[in-house]
Enzyme design. Structure first.
Site, PDB file in Angstrom:
ATOM      1  N   GLU A 155      75.493  16.223 -74.013  1.00 28.54           N
ATOM      2  CA  GLU A 155      74.155  16.277 -73.434  1.00 28.54           C
ATOM      3  C   GLU A 155      73.622  17.704 -73.452  1.00 28.54           C
ATOM      4  OE1 GLU A 155      71.666  15.064 -69.378  1.00 28.54           O
ATOM      5  OE2 GLU A 155      73.857  15.272 -69.293  1.00 28.54           O
TER       6      GLU A 155
ATOM      7  N   CYS B  31      75.055   2.746 -66.554  1.00 27.10           N
ATOM      8  CA  CYS B  31      74.639   3.872 -65.712  1.00 27.10           C
ATOM      9  C   CYS B  31      73.246   4.389 -66.049  1.00 27.10           C
ATOM     10  CB  CYS B  31      75.671   4.992 -65.811  1.00 27.10           C
ATOM     11  SG  CYS B  31      77.324   4.427 -65.341  1.00 27.10           S
TER      12      CYS B  31
ATOM     13  N   HIS C 105      72.241  14.151 -66.771  1.00 34.34           N
ATOM     14  CA  HIS C 105      73.162  13.056 -66.486  1.00 34.34           C
ATOM     15  C   HIS C 105      74.518  13.630 -66.081  1.00 34.34           C
ATOM     16  CE1 HIS C 105      74.944   9.106 -66.640  1.00 34.34           C
ATOM     17  NE2 HIS C 105      75.825   9.490 -67.541  1.00 34.34           N
TER      18      HIS C 105
ATOM     19  N   PHE D 122      77.515   3.383 -70.532  1.00 36.30           N
ATOM     20  CA  PHE D 122      78.424   2.714 -71.468  1.00 36.30           C
ATOM     21  C   PHE D 122      77.612   1.765 -72.358  1.00 36.30           C
ATOM     22  CE2 PHE D 122      82.689   2.846 -68.884  1.00 36.30           C
ATOM     23  CZ  PHE D 122      82.750   4.202 -69.097  1.00 36.30           C
TER      24      PHE D 122
ATOM     25  N   HIS E  99      79.158   9.975 -59.202  1.00 38.84           N
ATOM     26  CA  HIS E  99      78.380   9.135 -60.113  1.00 38.84           C
ATOM     27  C   HIS E  99      78.116   7.792 -59.452  1.00 38.84           C
ATOM     28  CE1 HIS E  99      76.675   7.394 -63.524  1.00 38.84           C
ATOM     29  NE2 HIS E  99      77.609   7.562 -64.430  1.00 38.84           N
TER      30      HIS E  99
ATOM     31  N   LYS F 176      75.248  15.043 -59.591  1.00 32.07           N
ATOM     32  CA  LYS F 176      76.566  14.414 -59.484  1.00 32.07           C
ATOM     33  C   LYS F 176      77.654  15.392 -59.050  1.00 32.07           C
ATOM     34  CE  LYS F 176      75.599  10.838 -62.953  1.00 32.07           C
ATOM     35  NZ  LYS F 176      74.284  11.314 -63.431  1.00 32.07           N
TER      36      LYS F 176
END
Length: 487
Positions: A389, A238, A378, A474, A414, A409
């Site tokens: 974050e 991502c 994010h 990931f 996402h 998002k």
């Protein structure tokens, strides 16, 4: 918009004769012993090393300060001159951003296939999408959606940037490149090939391999345009789009390109894609109220909502853009990427990799942290990721009273490998309009989250000095990129 008959408006398998009639290169498109540790012990070991990791982060901060104090090397400047999107909230940057400013949600029940047996039945699904005038009908039937989203968004970015046939005829094609990545590539094409193989290999689509690979979208677009500069794809989960954008800018800075189309595309809202994320227990199950499902930093968040689409930026060397009279939307200042080196899917508990990434991005951009007053986070609406974050952002920027943070998002879900590019478009639009979009569904903020840093439930005015956009993936991939108003 350009006419469908123009060379770059109507993709076909053949190389573009208009741009390749003087060369013959494109005559055909397809011409050991291990030590076993139990899981708890492994995590304990990682936790005991967190202090050492934080020391590394602090050391990197010091290095960043040293770099910032050194006189910057004179370099080619990179600007944004065009943008294209395919999202559940719109198919052009203006419509897309207007919907974000209004706090509209693009998340709904999945309609493309029967998912009644799935625990998650919602997504940021694109309900209406057309390739008419952009991609030949035969290719539209063959290609995976990730590639169709990529091609249309790429061509729309060119049209948005005023790159007509006549304008492109003046470009040095050897210094024009395409770098548009994907996290998952052509999942549907590949899955259909597997199903065909169960009957016989003779039933398989002969194009199943090239049409499934992540690089082929960039390649097909370059073939159609006759662009012979840097051309490849990056797949870093991502964080893919930000990796592509930063690498594209670096190609321009180093003089390897004058123009780059860059970004990301993904289309994983198919049974195997949905099931895969269900299996890893990453998705929200708020099926009864889809628009409320994606809720970054809210204490009732229960996972992310999968989305689909593409985002593409047209990056250009400043003098090249000025020479052709291009409209300059914003300037790309710099960025960075790092790795947590911690876990396959979980973020580092101290946010070490993110902190290092942000500090390096600031050093690369050559600006002080105080200049950042907007962050497009994010923030995926997962229990662990959002808070890690947030703490990293507070560590880096918490003393800035002007700072505002939001999550795109919350409205579109996402978009995986496309997330960073679509959010880069939102970031550039915030710079252009002077408005930052709201965080929707933030009804009960997580303990420890200071809502003064977060944009509220309505859009807010903000004179952006410099904006940071984060994307993580990931594997512990971290990426941060920085834009600012062009001056």
């Amino acid at each position: 918009m350009v006419a469908a008959s123009s060379c770059y408006a109507y993709l076909d398998f053949r190389p573009c004769n208009h741009y390749n009639n003087n060369n013959n290169a494109l005559s055909s498109l397809f011409g050991s012993n291990s030590i076993s540790l139990n899981q708890n012990q492994s995590r304990l070991n990682r936790a005991t090393n967190s202090g050492r990791a934080m020391a590394i982060a602090m050391n990197m901060e010091n290095e960043a300060m040293v770099s910032k104090n050194n006189p910057p090397m004179e370099k080619r400047r990179v600007v944004v001159t065009g943008m294209g999107v395919e999202t559940s909230l719109g198919h052009d940057p203006h419509t897309f951003y207007e919907n974000l400013l209004q706090g509209n949600s693009g998340i709904s029940h999945i309609e493309d296939f029967d998912c009644s047996d799935f625990p998650t039945r919602i997504a940021g699904e694109i309900k209406s999408f057309s390739t008419e005038g952009w991609v030949a009908p035969k290719l539209s039937r063959r290609m995976d959606k990730f590639m169709l989203y990529l091609l249309t968004a790429g061509k729309k970015a060119l049209a948005d940037g005023g790159v007509t046939e006549q304008v492109m005829a003046e470009f040095d094609k050897a210094k024009c490149g395409v770098l548009i990545g994907s996290a998952l590539g052509g999942m549907k094409v590949f899955h259909e090939a597997i199903q065909a193989l169960k009957i016989s290999y003779k039933k398989m689509n002969p194009f199943c391999v090239p049409l499934a690979t992540t690089n082929m979208g960039s390649a097909m677009l370059a073939v159609d345009l006759g662009w012979m500069g840097p051309n490849y794809s990056i797949s870093s989960a991502c964080a893919t789009s930000n990796f592509c954008i930063l690498n594209s800018a670096n190609h321009i800075i180093k003089g390897e390109a004058d123009v780059m189309l860059c970004g990301g595309s993904d289309a994983a809202i198919i049974p195997i894609g949905l099931a895969g994320f269900v299996a890893v227990r990453a998705l929200s199950q708020r099926n009864n109220d889809p628009a409320k499902a994606s809720r970054p930093w809210d204490c009732n968040r229960d996972g992310f909502v999968i989305g689909e689409g593409a985002g593409v930026l047209l990056l250009e060397e400043l003098e090249h853009a000025k020479k052709r009279g291009a409209t300059i939307y914003a300037e790309f200042l710099g960025g960075s990427f790092t790795c947590d080196a911690y876990h396959m899917t979980e973020p580092h508990p101290d946010g070490t990799g993110v902190i290092i990434c942000i500090e390096r991005a600031l050093a690369h951009a050559g600006i002080p942290k105080e200049q950042i007053n907007y962050v497009n986070a994010h923030a995926t609406s997962t229990p662990a990721g959002d808070l890690k974050e947030y703490k990293a952002l507070v560590h880096c920027f918490g003393q800035n009273p002007e700072l505002k943070v939001n999550s795109t998002k919350s409205m579109i879900g996402h978009l995986l490998g496309a997330a960073g590019a679509v959010e880069a478009v939102a970031t550039v639009q915030a710079i252009r309009t002077g408005w930052v979009h709201p965080n929707i569904n933030l009804d009960n903020p997580e303990n420890g989250v200071d809502t003064k840093l977060l944009v509220g439930s309505k859009k807010e005015r903000l004179n952006i000095k410099a904006a940071l956009s984060n994307s993580f993936g990931f594997g512990g991939h971290n990426s941060s990129i920085i834009f600012a108003p062009y001056k």
